[in-house]
Design a protein around this motif. Structure first.
Motif, PDB file in Angstrom:
ATOM      1  N   UNK A 119      16.722   2.406  12.674  1.00 37.86           N
ATOM      2  CA  UNK A 119      15.500   2.915  12.022  1.00 37.86           C
ATOM      3  C   UNK A 119      15.456   4.447  12.032  1.00 37.86           C
ATOM      4  N   UNK A 120      15.989   5.081  13.071  1.00 35.23           N
ATOM      5  CA  UNK A 120      16.095   6.549  13.104  1.00 35.23           C
ATOM      6  C   UNK A 120      16.955   7.009  11.915  1.00 35.23           C
ATOM      7  N   UNK A 121      18.079   6.332  11.706  1.00 36.43           N
ATOM      8  CA  UNK A 121      18.956   6.709  10.592  1.00 36.43           C
ATOM      9  C   UNK A 121      18.316   6.412   9.242  1.00 36.43           C
ATOM     10  N   UNK A 122      17.556   5.329   9.169  1.00 37.13           N
ATOM     11  CA  UNK A 122      16.831   5.007   7.938  1.00 37.13           C
ATOM     12  C   UNK A 122      15.811   6.118   7.639  1.00 37.13           C
ATOM     13  N   UNK A 123      15.127   6.570   8.679  1.00 30.68           N
ATOM     14  CA  UNK A 123      14.154   7.660   8.488  1.00 30.68           C
ATOM     15  C   UNK A 123      14.848   8.890   7.913  1.00 30.68           C
ATOM     16  N   UNK A 124      15.990   9.271   8.495  1.00 26.39           N
ATOM     17  CA  UNK A 124      16.678  10.480   8.032  1.00 26.39           C
ATOM     18  C   UNK A 124      17.250  10.320   6.628  1.00 26.39           C
ATOM     19  N   UNK A 125      17.571   9.099   6.245  1.00 25.25           N
ATOM     20  CA  UNK A 125      18.197   8.895   4.936  1.00 25.25           C
ATOM     21  C   UNK A 125      17.177   8.799   3.804  1.00 25.25           C
ATOM     22  N   UNK A 126      16.205   7.880   3.953  1.00 24.02           N
ATOM     23  CA  UNK A 126      15.313   7.718   2.801  1.00 24.02           C
ATOM     24  C   UNK A 126      13.836   7.874   3.143  1.00 24.02           C
ATOM     25  N   UNK A 127      13.513   8.157   4.408  1.00 27.67           N
ATOM     26  CA  UNK A 127      12.157   8.564   4.805  1.00 27.67           C
ATOM     27  C   UNK A 127      11.064   7.645   4.234  1.00 27.67           C
ATOM     28  N   UNK A 128      11.145   6.327   4.552  1.00 32.61           N
ATOM     29  CA  UNK A 128      10.120   5.423   4.033  1.00 32.61           C
ATOM     30  C   UNK A 128       8.801   5.554   4.792  1.00 32.61           C
ATOM     31  N   UNK A 129       7.704   5.157   4.140  1.00 32.83           N
ATOM     32  CA  UNK A 129       6.410   5.038   4.830  1.00 32.83           C
ATOM     33  C   UNK A 129       6.445   3.891   5.834  1.00 32.83           C
ATOM     34  N   UNK A 130       7.131   2.824   5.433  1.00 32.48           N
ATOM     35  CA  UNK A 130       7.130   1.600   6.247  1.00 32.48           C
ATOM     36  C   UNK A 130       8.506   0.983   6.310  1.00 32.48           C
ATOM     37  N   UNK A 131       8.831   0.413   7.483  1.00 33.33           N
ATOM     38  CA  UNK A 131       9.984  -0.478   7.586  1.00 33.33           C
ATOM     39  C   UNK A 131       9.431  -1.864   7.889  1.00 33.33           C
ATOM     40  N   UNK A 132       9.756  -2.810   7.011  1.00 34.49           N
ATOM     41  CA  UNK A 132       9.232  -4.177   7.103  1.00 34.49           C
ATOM     42  C   UNK A 132      10.367  -5.081   7.596  1.00 34.49           C
ATOM     43  N   UNK A 133      10.109  -5.852   8.640  1.00 33.90           N
ATOM     44  CA  UNK A 133      11.121  -6.761   9.176  1.00 33.90           C
ATOM     45  C   UNK A 133      10.849  -8.183   8.731  1.00 33.90           C
ATOM     46  N   UNK A 137       0.808  -1.232   0.000  1.00 35.84           N
ATOM     47  CA  UNK A 137       0.000   0.000   0.000  1.00 35.84           C
ATOM     48  C   UNK A 137       0.839   1.280   0.000  1.00 35.84           C
ATOM     49  N   UNK A 138       2.164   1.179  -0.077  1.00 36.49           N
ATOM     50  CA  UNK A 138       3.004   2.389   0.004  1.00 36.49           C
ATOM     51  C   UNK A 138       3.979   2.483  -1.176  1.00 36.49           C
ATOM     52  N   UNK A 139       4.573   3.673  -1.355  1.00 42.17           N
ATOM     53  CA  UNK A 139       5.543   3.894  -2.436  1.00 42.17           C
ATOM     54  C   UNK A 139       6.992   3.774  -1.972  1.00 42.17           C
ATOM     55  N   UNK A 140       7.212   4.089  -0.691  1.00 39.10           N
ATOM     56  CA  UNK A 140       8.585   4.118  -0.177  1.00 39.10           C
ATOM     57  C   UNK A 140       8.693   3.174   1.004  1.00 39.10           C
TER      58      UNK A 140
END
Lengths: 329, 329
Positions: free
Chosen positions: A257-271, A137-140
């Motif tokens: 995940x904080x660094x992931x947010x700052x780098x590519x700002x995804x809607x979702x992080x899937x584990x 359901x998301x693009x990023x």
């Protein structure tokens, strides 16, 4: 093994998950309905023989299901290791050293007379979750695989990122603690050297060897080591030591995940990966540390969830990637 | 001011660099030759009045150069802050609070009768370096702006990444030291809170206030603070304290570059902003720390260099982005 056979299907897409022990092969409709799948042993010493067996197995699979090789529109191959995705070639793959330099996608493409794409296993799994799974359901999105190591896939604006040397998305090697624990990659303080399933067990075993007070000591004394699964089990049963081990895992993943947010700002992080067996408690503690460490000066929207394609993610993801690379407008 | 006027040019592209004090406006040919440029004051309280003045100034600029408004094919606007690039709207911009919610690109587009794109200033500068500057020879690059803060732009496979909420590429907020110095964003240990020009000066001033032995003390005692430029000058003149301050700056940027490599694996990292006045010594020390901390288990290829568009990067980058967004096939 066959399910959901639909002989009306004209366009077929093949997904191949090339592991060090087995090759899984799946055949899918354009809508990614699984038509049939099979698993055959990997011949670690003979790349061409393995791929010939794959093509033969695929032929039998299709004919049993009343389908035809000529209807294969494209194939995708997922494989661990460093790849040259442009040339469809393995550069280095830890469990398949002899496959180095083999133009695997060209070889398969010629045998099946259809285009074939080779892609890193984490990227393939990420693509599967992106088009058909937890992130459809998301693009990023970003996929984090929590297993022996920590792998990643980054999809931004609908595209997998690869980087100049196909070494992008090595998210397990983001440094969380400079000058911290030594990682297998030679860096110090990488996320995966604290928070992969293996690293979580290793940290527990190191401290159990030093006599840490824990309900895990019985297993440790008897068997010489404990598994990540056991650490999570004892943590959930109230063992303080095991809980603290899992807390550092969650903290490091939260910081990552904080660094992931700052780098590519995804809607979702899937584990994904073995460690997600730890369940909701793992997700809750990752969210807790993310929220603790993330900036509060801007509106932060992000969702954490588990992968939902599970054991078939390799074949589904590679078939979907083949379809979306070669057959979508 | 006008240079390189070429009245044969048919297709014109406009770049607008919207700052808190001045708006710079540049007019370019399709090949990004600068035909003319001008700077006008920003009216911080009246967004529409400012953009009307921009359009008027543009009109005069063109007619003086024998060019026509009708030949403008597209315009780009670069602006600091959090933007909604899809809507062409400023969400928050520290120096232009009244501009919040203004559909700036639609407003300009209607006035000039050509499409207009709004983009973050770091992304605009990154795009300029990518198509015409220090990274014009590569496909994958990262720009790091070393000024008051640390900004970033990430271009992978020829595309700027934006992320789900337009908050991607906030590379200054990658956490280098968890639980370290507090950042303006509220996180702790962000790269920018150690290694921006302002943070470098701030760390020096804190220790000078505590009586650190340094040739900078004379300035500090006289004026109450020292600048980042002075820290670098005294470091190059052999002052040990100043050198150690600049070493931590280089170390943090080096660690940030290690994480950039693992995340998006660019061919080049391009540095811009006030701090690059420190010259080759800065680049050498960043490379030193990058090489010290980066993994040795894979072949790492990356180049570090300075931006070369300098003061015109805002107008060149936004004009080029407009051209490449609307007019390239």
């Amino acid at each position: 093994m066959q399910k959901n056979i639909n002989t009306d299907t004209k366009d077929l897409f093949v997904g191949i998950d090339l592991g060090g022990t087995f090759v899984k092969i799946g055949c899918f409709s354009e809508k990614m309905e699984m038509l049939s799948k099979i698993s055959i042993p990997t011949d670690n010493d003979r790349p061409k023989a393995t791929m010939n067996s794959v093509v033969n197995a695929l032929g039998s699979l299709l004919s049993q299901a009343g389908l035809r090789m000529e209807d294969i529109k494209a194939a995708g191959i997922g494989c661990p290791g460093v790849l040259d995705t442009k040339k469809g070639m393995i550069i280095t793959s830890p469990n398949l050293p002899v496959y180095k330099g083999f133009s695997i996608s060209r070889y398969v493409s010629e045998k099946i007379n259809a285009p074939c794409i080779l892609e890193n296993d984490a990227n393939v799994a990420g693509w599967g979750e992106y088009v058909l799974g937890a992130a459809e359901d998301v693009d990023d999105m970003v996929l984090l695989t929590l297993g022996t190591g920590i792998g990643g896939a980054v999809i931004t604006d609908g595209k997998l990122i690869h980087g100049a040397g196909n070494s992008a998305s090595e998210l397990g090697h983001i440094i969380i603690y400079p000058e911290g624990r030594e990682c297998g990659c030679t860096q110090r303080g990488c996320a995966e050297t604290y928070a992969s399933a293996s690293a979580t067990a290793k940290r527990a075993n190191e401290m159990l060897a030093e006599g840490a007070a824990s309900s895990l000591q019985d297993i440790f004394i008897e068997r010489g080591d404990v598994s990540c699964k056991e650490v999570y089990e004892h943590a959930s049963q109230g063992d303080r030591f095991a809980y603290e081990i899992t807390e550092l895992t969650a903290k490091v993943i939260g910081l990552l995940c904080v660094n992931i947010f700052s780098y590519s700002n995804p809607d979702k992080i899937v584990f994904s990966g073995g460690m997600i067996a730890a369940g909701q408690a793992l997700l809750d503690r990752i969210s807790f540390y993310f929220n603790k460490f993330i900036r509060k000066d801007i509106d932060v929207k992000i969702e954490f969830c588990f992968a939902n394609l599970r054991e078939d993610s390799g074949i589904i993801g590679s078939a979907a990637l083949a379809r979306d690379t070669f057959c979508l407008v």
